[in-house]
Design a protein around this motif. Structure first.
Motif, PDB file in Angstrom:
ATOM      1  N   PRO A  69      74.260  47.179  76.590  1.00  0.00           N
ATOM      2  CA  PRO A  69      73.112  47.011  76.604  1.00  0.00           C
ATOM      3  C   PRO A  69      72.868  45.186  76.444  1.00  0.00           C
ATOM      4  CG  PRO A  69      73.497  48.661  74.444  1.00  0.00           C
ATOM      5  CD  PRO A  69      75.008  47.977  75.004  1.00  0.00           C
ATOM      6  N   PRO A  80      71.774  49.394  70.932  1.00  0.00           N
ATOM      7  CA  PRO A  80      70.153  49.017  71.977  1.00  0.00           C
ATOM      8  C   PRO A  80      68.872  47.834  71.205  1.00  0.00           C
ATOM      9  CG  PRO A  80      69.583  51.451  71.566  1.00  0.00           C
ATOM     10  CD  PRO A  80      71.185  50.461  71.363  1.00  0.00           C
ATOM     11  N   THR A 131      69.844  47.987  80.031  1.00  0.00           N
ATOM     12  CA  THR A 131      71.553  48.181  80.129  1.00  0.00           C
ATOM     13  C   THR A 131      71.770  48.148  81.699  1.00  0.00           C
ATOM     14  OG1 THR A 131      71.676  49.384  78.060  1.00  0.00           O
ATOM     15  CG2 THR A 131      73.235  49.424  79.508  1.00  0.00           C
TER      16      THR A 131
END
Length: 182
Positions: A58, A119, A126
């Motif tokens: 991420p 994330p 991503t």
């Protein structure tokens, strides 16, 4: 001041050539909006934008805080004064590999309190492929910050929507491969 005849039986006052006509408020609003100095958004990422992003890890994205906040300006013409205040509404990110991310705020800066695999809570992406085949071996990432302007003056209020400021930079995205030895 002279008197002019009117056809409805009433007498009308003749305009005074020395008297000023009041400027329409829209003209002053436009001047106040033109005086706004909206900042160019500064892109920040984690991993840091000066280093390679990694495929399948991420990427946290945010706009530097100094470029995200209210900005005001005023204008006055012939006694009509208007103050305009612009506020950022959203950031639309064009990721470079074809993706788009819409964030309702500036995004959250990454901190060491977060896992590197986590994330972003509000503005991240991503990557699915490396930037090796892109020009200069990097993706061009841009962010468009949309601002709405609220104004007040001359006993009126209103909104001028949709002013846009854009920032961009190159991001290298690399793929990390694991070698297993037996």
């Amino acid at each position: 001041m002279g008197i002019l005849p009117r056809f409805d039986g009433e007498e009308a006052k003749k305009p005074n050539p020395g008297a000023r006509q009041q400027v329409p408020v829209e003209v002053v609003v436009q001047r106040a909006v033109e005086r706004l100095e909206l900042p160019t958004p500064v892109i920040r990422t984690s991993p840091d934008e000066d280093f390679a992003q990694v495929v399948h890890v991420p990427t946290w994205m945010w706009v530097e805080r100094s470029t995200w906040g209210p900005v005001s300006a005023s204008a006055a013409v012939d006694g009509v004064k208007v103050t305009a205040t612009a506020r950022p509404q959203r950031a639309v990110w064009l990721i470079g590999e074809g993706g788009t991310v819409v964030c309702r705020g500036p995004g959250t800066p990454y901190s060491d309190a977060n896992s590197p695999k986590a994330p972003s809570p509000d503005c991240g992406y991503t990557y699915r492929r490396a930037s090796l085949s892109a020009p200069d071996r990097a993706f061009t990432v841009s962010v468009r910050v949309t601002w709405d302007v609220e104004w007040h003056g001359a006993g009126q209020v209103g909104v001028v929507p949709g002013l846009v400021m854009t920032g961009q930079r190159q991001l290298v995205v690399d793929e990390v491969q694991t070698v297993v030895r037996r």
